[in-house]
Design a protein around this motif. Structure first.
Motif, short mmCIF file in Angstrom:
data_model
loop_
_atom_site.label_atom_id
_atom_site.label_comp_id
_atom_site.label_asym_id
_atom_site.label_seq_id
_atom_site.Cartn_x
_atom_site.Cartn_y
_atom_site.Cartn_z
N TRP A 73 0.80 -1.22 0.00
CA TRP A 73 0.00 0.00 0.00
C TRP A 73 0.84 1.28 0.00
CZ3 TRP A 73 1.48 2.63 4.27
CH2 TRP A 73 1.96 1.89 5.34
N GLY A 74 2.16 1.14 0.15
CA GLY A 74 3.00 2.33 0.17
C GLY A 74 4.34 2.08 0.84
N ASP A 75 4.96 3.13 1.33
CA ASP A 75 6.28 3.06 1.97
C ASP A 75 6.19 3.43 3.43
OD1 ASP A 75 7.61 2.40 -0.44
OD2 ASP A 75 7.57 4.52 -1.03
N LEU A 76 6.95 2.72 4.26
CA LEU A 76 7.01 2.95 5.69
C LEU A 76 8.47 3.13 6.08
CD1 LEU A 76 5.82 2.87 8.63
CD2 LEU A 76 6.15 0.39 8.54
N HIS A 77 8.75 4.11 6.94
CA HIS A 77 10.12 4.36 7.39
C HIS A 77 10.08 4.63 8.89
CE1 HIS A 77 13.94 6.51 8.05
NE2 HIS A 77 14.38 5.82 7.02
N VAL A 78 10.81 3.81 9.66
CA VAL A 78 10.88 3.94 11.11
C VAL A 78 12.33 4.13 11.52
CG1 VAL A 78 10.34 2.87 13.33
CG2 VAL A 78 8.87 2.43 11.35
N GLU A 79 12.58 5.06 12.43
CA GLU A 79 13.95 5.29 12.87
C GLU A 79 13.96 5.75 14.33
OE1 GLU A 79 17.98 7.72 11.46
OE2 GLU A 79 16.14 7.78 10.26
N TRP A 80 14.89 5.16 15.11
CA TRP A 80 15.10 5.54 16.51
C TRP A 80 16.60 5.76 16.71
CZ3 TRP A 80 11.51 6.95 19.95
CH2 TRP A 80 10.19 6.55 19.71
N THR A 81 16.96 6.84 17.38
CA THR A 81 18.36 7.14 17.62
C THR A 81 18.57 7.64 19.04
OG1 THR A 81 18.68 7.77 15.29
CG2 THR A 81 20.34 8.52 16.87
N LEU A 104 5.14 7.71 6.61
CA LEU A 104 4.25 6.90 5.78
C LEU A 104 3.97 7.65 4.49
CD1 LEU A 104 1.59 5.92 8.49
CD2 LEU A 104 3.44 4.48 7.66
N ALA A 105 3.94 6.93 3.39
CA ALA A 105 3.60 7.53 2.09
C ALA A 105 2.83 6.50 1.28
CB ALA A 105 4.84 7.98 1.35
N ALA A 106 1.72 6.91 0.68
CA ALA A 106 0.89 5.98 -0.08
C ALA A 106 0.24 6.70 -1.25
CB ALA A 106 -0.18 5.37 0.82
N THR A 107 -0.07 5.93 -2.30
CA THR A 107 -0.74 6.45 -3.48
C THR A 107 -1.86 5.50 -3.88
OG1 THR A 107 1.31 7.48 -4.28
CG2 THR A 107 -0.45 7.15 -5.88
N ARG A 108 -3.04 6.07 -4.12
CA ARG A 108 -4.19 5.30 -4.60
C ARG A 108 -4.84 6.06 -5.74
NH1 ARG A 108 -2.24 1.78 -2.40
NH2 ARG A 108 -3.03 0.28 -0.88
N GLY A 109 -4.55 5.60 -6.96
CA GLY A 109 -5.09 6.30 -8.12
C GLY A 109 -4.56 7.72 -8.18
N ALA A 110 -5.49 8.69 -8.22
CA ALA A 110 -5.09 10.10 -8.27
C ALA A 110 -4.81 10.67 -6.88
CB ALA A 110 -6.18 10.92 -8.95
N TRP A 111 -5.06 9.88 -5.83
CA TRP A 111 -4.89 10.36 -4.46
C TRP A 111 -3.49 10.02 -3.94
CZ3 TRP A 111 -8.42 13.29 -1.84
CH2 TRP A 111 -9.72 13.33 -2.37
N THR A 112 -2.90 10.95 -3.20
CA THR A 112 -1.62 10.71 -2.52
C THR A 112 -1.78 11.09 -1.06
OG1 THR A 112 -0.78 12.93 -3.04
CG2 THR A 112 -0.26 11.15 -4.59
N GLY A 113 -1.09 10.36 -0.20
CA GLY A 113 -1.15 10.65 1.23
C GLY A 113 0.24 10.56 1.85
N GLN A 114 0.49 11.38 2.85
CA GLN A 114 1.78 11.40 3.52
C GLN A 114 1.58 11.72 4.99
OE1 GLN A 114 4.49 14.31 1.89
NE2 GLN A 114 5.93 14.13 3.59
N ALA A 115 2.32 11.03 5.86
CA ALA A 115 2.30 11.31 7.30
C ALA A 115 3.71 11.17 7.84
CB ALA A 115 1.36 10.34 8.02
N ASN A 116 4.13 12.17 8.60
CA ASN A 116 5.46 12.15 9.23
C ASN A 116 5.31 12.58 10.68
OD1 ASN A 116 7.52 11.65 6.96
ND2 ASN A 116 6.24 13.28 6.11
N ALA A 117 5.82 11.76 11.60
CA ALA A 117 5.76 12.07 13.02
C ALA A 117 7.17 11.99 13.60
CB ALA A 117 4.84 11.08 13.74
N ASN A 118 7.50 12.94 14.47
CA ASN A 118 8.81 13.00 15.09
C ASN A 118 8.66 13.29 16.58
OD1 ASN A 118 10.80 13.10 12.60
ND2 ASN A 118 9.14 14.52 12.15
#
Length: 311
Positions: A125-133, A172-186
């Motif tokens: 459904w899209g891309d997921l990126h998790v990071e802890w430092t 988080l980043a996802a694309t469904r047809g003409a729709w795009t969605g993005q979420a970033n939390a820090n």
């Protein structure tokens, strides 16, 4: 890889009301030598050495050693870390700003280290990126701007500061047809402790959080778009911040936690060979009352309209 940078800085300031200001010049050169070595497909080492020269004076040599290790052969889970020596010369404003500059400032110097995990994933459904430092550093002669009794800010050296903390991010980043969605939390947890001489800073200040440094901070960005249109929402949160080195809880010597909310929408369109982006934003959506500096209220709800030209 070798890089050589040369910078010439010229600053001239003047306050037409107080008639105060200063003029200063500085020449800086920086030589960076970097080497990177791959060991198979799972381990990379990165070595960097930097030598700075400020106004004809050579500064201490600054080494950096970092690594990233792919823990699992079939999964992109990466352990990474680094250790570095740091040295920071006071800038022209630190030394000469009027009023408040301190020409007697010493350069910051210290050692820092980081260790963390990074996990990028490509899903159906899209891309997921998790990071802890996690990070830790000890700095001698930390340069800290603090309010003075005269009513203006001035920089001072803190003999020793220990900083430790944890940073985390989720994307988080996802694309469904003409729709795009993005979420970033820090999120960041930061403990910056004043370990300077108690006779200078006072017994009550030893081991306390540095002024105007929040222990907890976080932000969230949500964005959804369809074709040339998009809608965004941003949230920022800061825990309380102290304005005295002793972290005094009495009176109005601290800044209370606050939460900031911004809302934006925009439209991108073509005009000949140029792409135009029209964006409107509402800052401080819920009219939060807050201060970034003690006794200096920040704006309430306000709006901005921006037109960008993108070639």
């Amino acid at each position: 890889q070798t890089d050589l940078d040369l910078g010439v800085h010229h600053v001239r300031t003047r306050d037409e009301v107080s008639r105060l200001g200063y003029e200063g010049r500085r020449t800086e050169t920086s030589l960076v030598v970097q080497a990177r070595k791959e060991f198979g497909r799972r381990l990379n080492l990165n070595l960097l050495v930097r030598e700075d020269r400020v106004d004809g004076v050579f500064q201490p040599l600054l080494p950096f050693l970092g690594f990233d290790l792919r823990i699992l052969r079939d999964h992109p889970l990466v352990l990474k870390g680094n250790v570095a020596r740091n040295h920071h010369v006071p800038d022209l404003n630190d030394l000469h700003w009027q009023p408040g500059g301190n020409p007697d400032l010493r350069a910051e110097r210290g050692v820092s280290a980081e260790l963390g995990l990074e996990w990028p994933l490509s899903l159906s459904w899209g891309d997921l990126h998790v990071e802890w430092t996690g990070f830790r550093s000890e700095v001698q002669d930390w340069i800290l701007w603090v309010p003075s009794f005269q009513g203006y800010w001035e920089p001072r050296n803190v003999e020793k500061v220990a900083v430790r903390g944890l940073e985390g991010s989720l994307g988080l980043a996802a694309t469904r047809g003409a729709w795009t969605g993005q979420a970033n939390a820090n999120y960041a947890y930061t403990r910056a402790l004043n370990l300077g001489d108690p006779e200078i800073w006072g017994e009550a200040s030893h081991g306390k959080q540095l002024v105007y440094t929040p222990v907890h901070s976080a932000n969230l960005l949500l964005r959804i778009g369809r074709g040339p249109w998009w809608l965004s929402y941003q949230y920022n949160s800061y825990s309380e911040r102290f304005t005295t080195s002793s972290n005094d809880l009495t009176g109005r010597n601290r800044l209370y936690p606050y939460f900031m909310n911004d809302l934006g929408t925009g439209w991108s369109f073509r005009l000949g060979e140029t792409t135009l982006q029209l964006e409107g934003r509402i800052f401080n959506l819920f009219n939060e009352r807050y201060e970034s500096v003690l006794f200096r209220p920040m704006p309430g709800r306000n709006a901005q309209l921006t037109l960008r030209l993108v070639r």
